[in-house]
Design an enzyme around this catalytic site. Sequence first.
Site, PDB file in Angstrom:
ATOM      1  NE  ARG A   1     -68.143 -35.762 -64.547  1.00  0.00           N
ATOM      2  CZ  ARG A   1     -67.155 -34.842 -65.381  1.00  0.00           C
ATOM      3  NH1 ARG A   1     -67.874 -34.047 -65.739  1.00  0.00           N
ATOM      4  NH2 ARG A   1     -66.039 -34.793 -65.144  1.00  0.00           N
TER       5      ARG A   1
ATOM      6  CE1 TYR B   1     -91.029 -37.053 -51.898  1.00  0.00           C
ATOM      7  CE2 TYR B   1     -89.239 -35.877 -53.095  1.00  0.00           C
ATOM      8  CZ  TYR B   1     -89.556 -36.973 -52.082  1.00  0.00           C
ATOM      9  OH  TYR B   1     -88.708 -37.348 -51.774  1.00  0.00           O
TER      10      TYR B   1
ATOM     11  CG  ASP C   1     -92.882 -34.472 -60.702  1.00  0.00           C
ATOM     12  OD1 ASP C   1     -93.050 -35.419 -61.135  1.00  0.00           O
ATOM     13  OD2 ASP C   1     -92.419 -34.449 -59.611  1.00  0.00           O
TER      14      ASP C   1
ATOM     15  CE  LYS D   1     -90.865 -41.976 -56.074  1.00  0.00           C
ATOM     16  NZ  LYS D   1     -89.988 -42.125 -55.200  1.00  0.00           N
TER      17      LYS D   1
HETATM   18  C1  LIG Z   1     -93.634 -36.568 -57.491  1.00  0.00           C
HETATM   19  C2  LIG Z   1     -92.072 -36.728 -57.252  1.00  0.00           C
HETATM   20  N1  LIG Z   1     -91.441 -36.227 -57.736  1.00  0.00           N
HETATM   21  C3  LIG Z   1     -89.924 -36.251 -57.353  1.00  0.00           C
HETATM   22  C4  LIG Z   1     -89.485 -37.100 -56.299  1.00  0.00           C
HETATM   23  C5  LIG Z   1     -88.209 -37.417 -56.009  1.00  0.00           C
HETATM   24  O1  LIG Z   1     -87.758 -38.539 -56.643  1.00  0.00           O
HETATM   25  P1  LIG Z   1     -86.447 -39.560 -56.118  1.00  0.00           P
HETATM   26  O2  LIG Z   1     -86.893 -40.119 -54.895  1.00  0.00           O
HETATM   27  O3  LIG Z   1     -86.345 -40.445 -57.081  1.00  0.00           O
HETATM   28  O4  LIG Z   1     -85.302 -38.572 -55.876  1.00  0.00           O
HETATM   29  C6  LIG Z   1     -90.730 -37.823 -55.815  1.00  0.00           C
HETATM   30  C7  LIG Z   1     -90.151 -39.121 -54.897  1.00  0.00           C
HETATM   31  O5  LIG Z   1     -91.089 -39.468 -54.220  1.00  0.00           O
HETATM   32  C8  LIG Z   1     -91.853 -37.658 -56.299  1.00  0.00           C
HETATM   33  O6  LIG Z   1     -92.826 -38.337 -55.542  1.00  0.00           O
END
Ligand SMILES: Cc1ncc(COP(=O)(O)O)c(C=O)c1O
Length: 393
Positions: free
Chosen positions: A61, A113, A185, A210
């Site tokens: 961890r 998101y 992000d 992604k």
């Molecule tokens: C721009 C963005 N940030 C964060 C996330 C969250 O990621 P995760 O689905 O890996 O938890 C997503 C998910 O689609 C996203 O599109």
Amino acid sequence: MKNFSNYDCYDRKEGLAFESKCVHGALGCEPLTGSVSFPIFQSATFRHKGLGESTGFDYARLQNPTRQELERTMAILECGTEGFAFSSGQAANMAVFSLLKPGDQVILSDDIYGGTYRLGADTFHTYGITFTYVDMTDTQNIKDAITEHTKMLFVETPTNPMMKVINIREVVAIAKEINAITVVDNTFLTPYFQKPLTLGADIVVHSGTKFLSGHNDTLAGLVVTNRDDLAEQLRLEIKTHGSCLGPQDCWLLIRGIKTLALRMKQHNANGIKVAEWLRTQKKVKNVNYIGFPDHPGYEVNRSQATGSGSMISFNVDSFETVKKILSGVDLVIFAESLGGTETLITYPRTQTHESIPEEIRQKIGITDTLLRLSVGIEDADDIIRDLDRALNA
Ligand SMILES: Cc1ncc(COP(=O)(O)O)c(C=O)c1O
């Protein structure tokens, strides 16, 4: 390139091109055996030689060699000093918002998101943290929302799903004036196209699910910073929350990142072709793509990123057309995610952005005729043929 024989020192690959950094990671080969594919260290704990003696790895961890290689690789690619690998993008965002204290305020872009929105509205809100959503394309809106409690400015650029571009340098300048943290992000563009830390941001966060992993086969989240104080807090959080990424998934990320540059080039080329084709379609009312020279954020994006990626959102003429496309696509897959080799089409209203209240969705433009495309790396003409059949047959 140096030939290291232990885990302590690694090569930041200074002087190498981004493509080479992706392929060779931090240590690259495993130092003790020379394994070219960095191994999956499937161990929860590590043997001590004696009291107070450690190999540098104690309990998984806290750290694991496979995770460490991924985290260092991401720090190198994002031009940061430390990286952290989480079990999902949501877990990564969770760690970032955990830097805040009750009474603090975070300002975010209104188009964001849905899961990030939910973290604020449903989770951190109950701990006394205020989340204020504004249209960050006009930085005056950020200035107007600032209070004495503002501690973080959280940016997605381009935004999800409306593809608005936010000026990272301007947000950073505002944050610095009030001693707040800027978080970006960077999921949509990845460090191949955009490196927010070099523009002054303090933290970069990713859904590694992604483009970074890139094959629609694993969940992951990444955080990178260049500030020692934030790194120390994040290290404590990952250790305490236990939200770290397991070694097998770390390995998938390490492998995915090796082809990041190649994939992003192809995503970008396909994104432009598909976006241009969509624009010529009668049933398509408007196309949001940051690679169009007439996109309102085109110049800002060009000033802070080297490409436009492959994320597109578009409105069609009716809800009937939406249903026709979603049931008619074949090569293009109707599924909820983005950034993989396969082209995915998503319906934000009931999928990625369902958590956002209807009145906000309407205000932003997440209507019942909006679709989002993550253009993959198939042949662009095949993608277009499939969309054409679903849209016009
Ligand atoms: C721009 C963005 N940030 C964060 C996330 C969250 O990621 P995760 O689905 O890996 O938890 C997503 C998910 O689609 C996203 O599109």
